[in-house]
Design an enzyme around this catalytic site. Sequence first.
Site, mmCIF file in Angstrom:
data_model
loop_
_atom_site.group_PDB
_atom_site.id
_atom_site.type_symbol
_atom_site.label_atom_id
_atom_site.label_comp_id
_atom_site.label_asym_id
_atom_site.label_seq_id
_atom_site.Cartn_x
_atom_site.Cartn_y
_atom_site.Cartn_z
ATOM 1 N N ASN A 1 30.644 77.488 72.884
ATOM 2 C CA ASN A 1 31.453 76.758 71.915
ATOM 3 C C ASN A 1 31.270 77.451 70.567
ATOM 4 O OD1 ASN A 1 32.660 74.947 70.206
ATOM 5 N ND2 ASN A 1 31.666 73.133 71.085
ATOM 6 N N ARG B 1 35.015 76.811 75.050
ATOM 7 C CA ARG B 1 35.831 75.768 74.443
ATOM 8 C C ARG B 1 36.680 76.417 73.355
ATOM 9 N NH1 ARG B 1 34.561 72.403 69.534
ATOM 10 N NH2 ARG B 1 36.298 70.935 69.497
ATOM 11 N N HIS C 1 40.316 66.658 71.683
ATOM 12 C CA HIS C 1 39.334 66.018 72.594
ATOM 13 C C HIS C 1 39.855 65.959 74.024
ATOM 14 C CE1 HIS C 1 37.577 63.462 69.038
ATOM 15 N NE2 HIS C 1 36.851 64.557 69.216
ATOM 16 N N HIS D 1 37.554 57.952 72.726
ATOM 17 C CA HIS D 1 36.483 58.935 72.504
ATOM 18 C C HIS D 1 36.007 58.738 71.069
ATOM 19 C CE1 HIS D 1 34.553 63.020 72.889
ATOM 20 N NE2 HIS D 1 34.570 62.837 71.582
ATOM 21 N N LEU D 2 34.834 58.139 70.905
ATOM 22 C CA LEU D 2 34.341 57.777 69.573
ATOM 23 C C LEU D 2 33.051 58.524 69.269
ATOM 24 C CD1 LEU D 2 34.820 53.895 69.939
ATOM 25 C CD2 LEU D 2 36.533 55.587 69.221
ATOM 26 N N GLY E 1 34.048 62.785 65.298
ATOM 27 C CA GLY E 1 35.500 62.731 65.359
ATOM 28 C C GLY E 1 35.842 61.675 66.388
ATOM 29 N N ARG F 1 36.323 61.512 58.273
ATOM 30 C CA ARG F 1 37.785 61.674 58.156
ATOM 31 C C ARG F 1 38.459 60.318 58.027
ATOM 32 N NH1 ARG F 1 38.302 65.193 63.471
ATOM 33 N NH2 ARG F 1 36.264 66.126 63.151
ATOM 34 N N ILE G 1 29.378 57.102 69.840
ATOM 35 C CA ILE G 1 29.498 55.695 69.467
ATOM 36 C C ILE G 1 29.961 54.870 70.671
ATOM 37 C CG2 ILE G 1 30.753 54.082 67.995
ATOM 38 C CD1 ILE G 1 31.016 56.447 65.949
ATOM 39 N N ASN H 1 27.007 54.500 73.140
ATOM 40 C CA ASN H 1 25.714 53.980 72.698
ATOM 41 C C ASN H 1 25.751 52.765 71.797
ATOM 42 O OD1 ASN H 1 24.089 56.121 73.895
ATOM 43 N ND2 ASN H 1 25.156 57.427 72.424
ATOM 44 N N GLU I 1 31.272 67.351 77.826
ATOM 45 C CA GLU I 1 32.270 68.409 77.733
ATOM 46 C C GLU I 1 31.762 69.723 78.319
ATOM 47 O OE1 GLU I 1 32.971 66.978 73.638
ATOM 48 O OE2 GLU I 1 35.030 67.656 73.946
HETATM 49 P P1 ADP Z 1 30.262 64.636 67.964
HETATM 50 O O1 ADP Z 1 31.662 64.218 67.699
HETATM 51 O O2 ADP Z 1 29.653 65.388 66.838
HETATM 52 O O3 ADP Z 1 30.040 65.246 69.340
HETATM 53 P P2 ADP Z 1 28.810 62.363 69.049
HETATM 54 O O4 ADP Z 1 29.699 62.129 70.197
HETATM 55 O O5 ADP Z 1 27.420 62.818 69.286
HETATM 56 O O6 ADP Z 1 29.466 63.269 67.928
HETATM 57 O O7 ADP Z 1 28.738 60.973 68.218
HETATM 58 C C1 ADP Z 1 28.044 60.867 67.028
HETATM 59 C C2 ADP Z 1 28.117 59.416 66.571
HETATM 60 O O8 ADP Z 1 27.503 58.588 67.576
HETATM 61 C C3 ADP Z 1 27.370 59.118 65.269
HETATM 62 O O9 ADP Z 1 28.172 58.272 64.453
HETATM 63 C C4 ADP Z 1 26.138 58.369 65.738
HETATM 64 O O10 ADP Z 1 25.686 57.458 64.790
HETATM 65 C C5 ADP Z 1 26.682 57.639 66.928
HETATM 66 N N1 ADP Z 1 25.613 57.169 67.794
HETATM 67 C C6 ADP Z 1 24.802 57.884 68.591
HETATM 68 N N2 ADP Z 1 23.889 57.078 69.171
HETATM 69 C C7 ADP Z 1 24.126 55.841 68.703
HETATM 70 C C8 ADP Z 1 23.539 54.545 68.887
HETATM 71 N N3 ADP Z 1 22.491 54.372 69.695
HETATM 72 N N4 ADP Z 1 24.071 53.499 68.235
HETATM 73 C C9 ADP Z 1 25.120 53.667 67.417
HETATM 74 N N5 ADP Z 1 25.728 54.825 67.192
HETATM 75 C C10 ADP Z 1 25.229 55.894 67.819
#
Ligand code: ADP
Length: 417
Positions: free
Chosen positions: A33, A102, A191, A219-220, A223, A252, A342, A345, A395
């Site tokens: 990537n 990617r 995504h 997908h949260l 981004g 963003r 997000i 998790n 991914e």
């Molecule tokens: P990227 O888009 O950089 O790949 P990720 O998919 O890793 O990002 O997501 C990052 C987001 O996920 C951040 O906002 C982070 O706070 C949130 N996140 C990760 N673990 C948790 C958790 N246990 N509770 C709440 N938010 C989380």
Amino acid sequence: MTDAMSSAPVTTAIPTVSARELPEETLLVLVVNSGSSSLKYQVRELTLDGEDAPDPVVTKGLVERIGVPGSGVADHAAALAHVEEEIAAVIGDRRLAAAGHRVVHGGERFHAPALVTNEVIRAIERLAPLAPLHNPAAAQGLRAVAQRWPDLPQVVVFDTSFHQSMPREAWQYALPDELYTEHGIRRYGFHGTSHDLVTGLAARHLGMERRAFDGVILHLGNGASATAIRHGRSIDTSMGYTPLAGLVMGTRSGDVDPSIITHLITTHGYTAEQVDTLLNKESGLLGLSGNADMRQVLEAAEAGHRASRQALKIASYRLAKYIGAYHVAVGGAKAIVFTAGIGENSAPFRARVLDRLEPLGVTYDPARNMERGDDPRVISADASAIPVLVVPTDEEMAISQLAHTVVEREQAWPLQD
Ligand code: ADP
């Protein structure tokens, strides 16, 4: 630049398996990537059928500050030299079987992953106006890998290609047609690798054929994007010409009235570049609450920080609105699926979104919502009109498996000596 920064290691390899543990009857696939100044990689182990081996991540790492004066990594080719050393230290005499890259933008040219040829690399470069920071870096990464491992078949996997199935009413903006025909201005969406993977996993988890799956994928991550899936394919998505559109993200803004931009420039003295920085780097959760990271926003809100509470309201409201819209777009969603950092998790953020979906008959089970795990799971109540799932995305796994599929199809495996 401080001394501490310039002496910081530019590469971080995280070996996870030692060389002698690697059985011979598997395939090693390099996943790359390339960002504008960074290069993330994994070496993954696949069975001959292209499934993940039991502990698939053999080694992974990150080269940062590529092209930054004093970093010792002049360009992507130099970065690959570091990566090659790091990989050799782990895999020993084993040879790589394929590489999967990617690539952010495949424009309208790429509807699916493709085997890399010189012509494909040139096509990716020609798409640079659509992704000025990302596509040139990806092309450099492809050339650097070709130089290092001349016999290695390479496959490109695009963030955009899954969304090429969108109908015209979803991708065309209500702008004069020349903007599309002359400048390629349309919705592309991003995504895609994740939305595609998660669609397949969600359908499987629900015991449905993929082509019978109509639903909304969320997908949260830092981004964020929502995608409307009909018959297993993308028919609409919240990101647009760039990844700035749609949902409230870490930094963003997502959707704003476009006139705000001209207003800031003409009335408040912003330059175009400043507006770009404002919308991409200083807005979203960060702009609203002072924190880009969802965990911190939730903690602050819990502690009574008003701006953080408001940020969560705005983000969850925006997302619920998209879910409602896409429920209509897909002709009645049969599933709502959360994924990425997000989505996977953050039970409290999911709860805030799901609380707003009562008019759709969606109810969730608080205990199921709190459960954690690496496998797809249902978090809705049994009585919910639409099942709600959490489906972890990966991914790198998807890219390695797609690389296998394409190399197999094209019969492009390297000759073993
Ligand atoms: P990227 O888009 O950089 O790949 P990720 O998919 O890793 O990002 O997501 C990052 C987001 O996920 C951040 O906002 C982070 O706070 C949130 N996140 C990760 N673990 C948790 C958790 N246990 N509770 C709440 N938010 C989380």
